[in-house]
Design an enzyme around this catalytic site. Sequence first.
Site, mmCIF file in Angstrom:
data_model
loop_
_atom_site.group_PDB
_atom_site.id
_atom_site.type_symbol
_atom_site.label_atom_id
_atom_site.label_comp_id
_atom_site.label_asym_id
_atom_site.label_seq_id
_atom_site.Cartn_x
_atom_site.Cartn_y
_atom_site.Cartn_z
ATOM 1 N N ASP A 211 -66.052 7.734 -171.165
ATOM 2 C CA ASP A 211 -65.540 8.284 -169.913
ATOM 3 C C ASP A 211 -65.121 9.755 -170.092
ATOM 4 O OD1 ASP A 211 -64.667 7.580 -167.122
ATOM 5 O OD2 ASP A 211 -62.738 8.265 -167.902
ATOM 6 N N GLU A 274 -70.400 10.414 -170.658
ATOM 7 C CA GLU A 274 -70.265 10.821 -169.269
ATOM 8 C C GLU A 274 -69.711 12.241 -169.305
ATOM 9 O OE1 GLU A 274 -67.956 10.356 -165.068
ATOM 10 O OE2 GLU A 274 -66.943 10.376 -166.980
HETATM 11 C C1 NOJ Z 1 -65.025 8.888 -164.552
HETATM 12 C C2 NOJ Z 1 -65.141 7.497 -164.041
HETATM 13 O O1 NOJ Z 1 -66.495 7.195 -163.861
HETATM 14 C C3 NOJ Z 1 -64.338 7.436 -162.776
HETATM 15 O O2 NOJ Z 1 -64.554 6.255 -162.049
HETATM 16 C C4 NOJ Z 1 -62.896 7.620 -163.133
HETATM 17 O O3 NOJ Z 1 -62.128 7.670 -161.953
HETATM 18 C C5 NOJ Z 1 -62.679 8.910 -163.911
HETATM 19 N N1 NOJ Z 1 -63.671 9.114 -164.931
HETATM 20 C C6 NOJ Z 1 -61.327 8.910 -164.569
HETATM 21 O O4 NOJ Z 1 -61.315 7.988 -165.627
#
Ligand code: NOJ
Length: 558
Positions: A211, A274
């Site tokens: 993440d 990500e």
């Molecule tokens: C990216 C995640 O995909 C999203 O859903 C989340 O709110 C944020 N990161 C914070 O963790």
Amino acid sequence: MKSRSEREWWRDAVTYQIYIRSFADGNGDGIGDIEGIRSRLPYLKSLGVDAIWITPWYPSPQNDHGYDVANYMDIEPMYGTLADAELLIKQTHEHGMKLIVDIVPNHSSDQHVWFQEALRSPIGSPARDRYIFRDGKGENGELPPNNWQSVFGGPAWHRLTDSDGNPEQWYLHLFAVEQPDFNWEHPEVRAHFEEILKFWLDRGVDGFRIDVAHALMKYPGLPDIPPAEELAAHGEFVPDEFRPTWDQEGVHEIYRAWRKILNSYPGDRMAVAEAWVSPASRIARYLRPDELANSFNFDFLTSLWEPQYLKGMINRAVDAMAEVGAPPSWVFNNHDVTRSVDRFDLGLQNRQVNTFERQGDPAKFDIARGTRRARAGALLMLALPGGAYIYQGEELAVPEVRDIPEDRLSDPIWKMSGYQDRGRDGCRVPIAWKSAPEGAHGFSSNSALTPDQAWLPQSPWWGSYSVQSQVGVAGSTHSLYSQALAIRKNESGLGDGPMQWIDAGPNVIAFTRPGNFACFVNFGAPIDLPEGADVLLASAELIDGKIPTDTAIWLRVK
Ligand code: NOJ
Ligand code: CA
């Protein structure tokens, strides 16, 4: 180049993203869970995906639906137990699929023991140093330490009050207030996450989705971010100090350490970043041979339905990944963005920070055209070099749900944007497995549950996008995906490997892959099929032997 069976699975895999709250509810409480996923493994297997990625399933107060983790080495009781998770991992493997878990290293929940300890500990104490606490600016510290904004809206700092009710320090939260950012300069934070990786690797997971992988390190001194006009002057390459929260050089050292851990386990364990970074050359830096395996190509997800743009973007991505020997990872949908059916029709880009672009003007929305484009986009994506990530419901061509009543919206963005941005709930509505309303359209094992009683309500029209109405039905989007995935498995030239452009005019994207395979995507007026080609699969019916507008086609060419 190694053949597909010889190379690491993550170079070619199609991975299915499961948003756990909304996939399948096994215990009847209206919220998805591990038991629900287990019951749907045969569905995933027959769809033809290679791997599943499960969004965070750890104990969490669910302020950001699990991306606020209170304990990284256990399972949220609402979703099941550690034993359930272990059984799911085992059964996923028995179905011949891989399983990836989501790891959230940038921030924890404010309920994490470390944050709770920090709150109880005095200013300047070691317990506070695991997070990012600072004194405020202004005469009495009443102003935030700098001008950083939360991705969800409002300032990225929250001021604490001590036990006597007096205001004291501020802490950093790039996301919700309940998601304090870790201090990644701290060796205990690093050690904690290495232990977490091993905890799940020991339980057999095949990899991790990381993440906000590009946010872990902050520029020293936490400088203010300059005004947008000043940033714009730097074009695509903004120096580290002017984007002090994102894509800092220091993150790479962390991933090099992680890769060593992954490599110490048998069976090609992997991690996918990500990282909302651009251009592709910045993505590639996460994929150097001693770093991560995959990194989502968000330039693809934020693309408009525009052939020249798409072609240029694909070119840049393929070239940049080739430089580091990594496969591109294509993605059209996830739980953070408006569904592709809507996006491609309305020209929504969904850059995470420009949330105003999220919904577009519904009056201009032509769902038939949006669906057509999303289907064509899927065949484009699945023919490109590398791997792909698909998001639950994408294989059913579900559109964005725009009619969730305001009092049911639950994404923290809704509140933090001052009720301006409806947030991401519209792409997170629980899957309709059956057309009839019982059990929230078969989402829940509790047949008494009505569509409205699922954790996010299913709108009255939702049943028409059910799995039941599409599996085995000629012409359905489910059939398109399952046929495409079956062909992809048998075509050794698909997945990672070379591609070659074919010039078919400015309104067409066309390319070949090894094995006389070709993909044509027509954005303009109908065009003739290439001479002597056999059609393998088409996203829409040919008209008088021509490829119509907004249609993709897979061919065996001479
Ligand atoms: C990216 C995640 O995909 C999203 O859903 C989340 O709110 C944020 N990161 C914070 O963790
Ligand atoms: Ca449940």
